[in-house]
Design a protein around this motif. Structure first.
Motif, mmCIF file in Angstrom:
data_model
loop_
_atom_site.group_PDB
_atom_site.id
_atom_site.type_symbol
_atom_site.label_atom_id
_atom_site.label_comp_id
_atom_site.label_asym_id
_atom_site.label_seq_id
_atom_site.Cartn_x
_atom_site.Cartn_y
_atom_site.Cartn_z
ATOM 1 N N THR A 1 -3.002 2.527 -10.883
ATOM 2 C CA THR A 1 -3.442 3.889 -11.168
ATOM 3 C C THR A 1 -2.597 4.478 -12.295
ATOM 4 O OG1 THR A 1 -3.750 6.126 -10.258
ATOM 5 C CG2 THR A 1 -1.902 4.853 -9.398
ATOM 6 N N THR B 1 1.548 -0.506 -10.373
ATOM 7 C CA THR B 1 0.405 0.085 -9.687
ATOM 8 C C THR B 1 -0.878 -0.128 -10.482
ATOM 9 O OG1 THR B 1 0.379 2.305 -10.676
ATOM 10 C CG2 THR B 1 2.019 1.882 -8.950
ATOM 11 N N ALA C 1 0.867 -1.169 0.000
ATOM 12 C CA ALA C 1 0.000 0.000 0.000
ATOM 13 C C ALA C 1 0.906 1.222 0.000
ATOM 14 C CB ALA C 1 -0.906 -0.001 1.226
ATOM 15 N N TYR D 1 -9.065 10.781 -8.406
ATOM 16 C CA TYR D 1 -8.303 9.582 -8.063
ATOM 17 C C TYR D 1 -7.899 9.616 -6.597
ATOM 18 C CZ TYR D 1 -4.428 12.849 -9.111
ATOM 19 O OH TYR D 1 -3.581 13.940 -9.148
ATOM 20 N N LYS D 2 -7.752 8.433 -6.021
ATOM 21 C CA LYS D 2 -7.383 8.302 -4.607
ATOM 22 C C LYS D 2 -5.868 8.397 -4.456
ATOM 23 C CE LYS D 2 -11.392 5.418 -3.536
ATOM 24 N NZ LYS D 2 -12.101 6.534 -2.888
ATOM 25 N N ASN E 1 -0.800 2.000 -16.983
ATOM 26 C CA ASN E 1 -0.694 2.567 -15.645
ATOM 27 C C ASN E 1 0.728 3.040 -15.366
ATOM 28 O OD1 ASN E 1 -3.393 2.129 -15.027
ATOM 29 N ND2 ASN E 1 -3.007 0.098 -14.174
ATOM 30 N N ARG F 1 1.194 5.748 -0.509
ATOM 31 C CA ARG F 1 0.564 7.062 -0.508
ATOM 32 C C ARG F 1 1.405 8.004 -1.375
ATOM 33 N NH1 ARG F 1 -4.336 9.606 1.176
ATOM 34 N NH2 ARG F 1 -3.894 11.802 1.588
ATOM 35 N N THR G 1 -4.174 7.113 -1.942
ATOM 36 C CA THR G 1 -3.668 5.868 -1.358
ATOM 37 C C THR G 1 -4.047 4.733 -2.293
ATOM 38 O OG1 THR G 1 -3.864 6.703 0.900
ATOM 39 C CG2 THR G 1 -3.711 4.320 0.622
ATOM 40 N N GLN G 2 -3.061 3.957 -2.723
ATOM 41 C CA GLN G 2 -3.277 2.938 -3.741
ATOM 42 C C GLN G 2 -2.547 1.643 -3.364
ATOM 43 O OE1 GLN G 2 -5.013 3.242 -6.669
ATOM 44 N NE2 GLN G 2 -5.461 5.441 -6.697
#
Length: 294
Positions: free
Chosen positions: A207, A205, A138, A173-174, A259, A140, A176-177
């Motif tokens: 994203t 990722t 995870a 978009y978030k 991505n 950020r 945290t991914q």
């Protein structure tokens, strides 16, 4: 990615099949490290100058549990910085796009290392080993760009129309991914307790917005009306490069089919918490001399 996973699984199976009656020393390892960090994505990283000028540093701390000489289960915390800049592209069209960003990246990862042919620092039987690793992480991030003499955070601006009624399919978009860390490295035991290692790890990722760039341009006039001058100016920066007044030029801004990702290269030093009692000392002497002690 698929080839790496296949190789990783194959080597893991081979590692399991070769354990047999070999010495298994379960113990913890704690270490720190750091090295270069890089990003791959839409912004100006298709040249050597782009890679070099957008290289930053990362630091990491980790703990590993050695299940046996082949398998280590690890938990790491890493922090680094990534950036991209169209100025360093070899492509004139990309340079004219004139976009750039920087972002911190903080990551927590759980991973499995596969040491082949195996790593046994506690008796110097196998003091060095290449290894592969894969896991889940995870992270950020928070991209920003330099505009009008200050750094501006990009995600709240919705530079590609996120949150506008005209683009109902575009959500913010978030920050945290989830990522898939995978890579390879080499470790060498300086002593029974200290290990020096180096690895390169790619983060795949889910994203396309590490750099705040993914799809096509929103009209400048619409951004100016709905979000203001700063958001409009950062949404389309071609006017700066061309030396013109801002206008509605349209066109493709990024590539939504791929991505983004980032790379951490880490040089590390770690300490092994080993049982160095009398019994193990005898085992070490026996392995070196080729005879048994009683």
């Amino acid at each position: 990615m698929k080839k790496f996973i296949k190789v990783f699984l194959l080597l893991a199976i081979l590692g399991l099949s070769t354990q047999g009656d070999k010495l298994v020393a379960q113990h913890f390892e704690v270490g720190v490290g750091g090295g270069p960090s890089n990003y791959f994505g839409d912004l100006g990283v298709n040249s050597a100058s782009g890679i070099i000028n957008n290289m930053h540093m990362n630091v990491t701390g980790f703990v590993k549990y050695h299940l046996n000489p082949t398998f280590n289960l690890g938990l790491s915390i890493s922090h680094g910085r990534i950036s991209g800049d169209d100025r360093f592209s070899d492509n004139e069209e990309i340079r004219a796009r004139n976009l750039s960003f920087r972002s911190p990246v903080t990551e927590i990862a759980l991973r499995m290392d596969v040491n082949l042919p195996g790593f046994e620092p506690y008796n110097f039987r196998r003091p060095s080993s290449p290894y592969l690793f894969a896991g889940i992480a995870a992270f950020r991030f928070n991209p920003e760009a330099f505009f009008e003499d200050r750094w501006v955070k990009l995600q709240p601006l919705g530079t590609e129309g996120q949150g506008l009624e005209a683009y109902p399919d575009r959500d913010f978009y978030k920050l945290t991914q989830i990522a898939i860390p995978m890579g390879a490295g080499f470790k060498y035991a300086l002593s029974e307790f200290l290990t020096l290692g180096i690895e390169i790890g790619f983060r795949l990722t889910f994203t396309d917005y590490l750099d705040d760039v993914s799809t096509d341009y929103v009209p400048y006039s619409l951004m100016l009306e709905q979000r203001g001058e700063v958001a409009a100016g950062l949404s389309d920066r071609r006017w700066e490069y061309l030396g013109q007044e801002p206008m509605d030029l349209g066109g493709q801004r990024g590539n939504p089919d791929k991505n983004d990702g980032y790379v951490f290269t880490v040089l590390s030093l770690s300490y092994h918490f080993l049982d160095t009692g009398l019994g193990q000392s005898r085992n070490r002497r026996s392995s070196r001399s080729g005879c048994y002690s009683f």
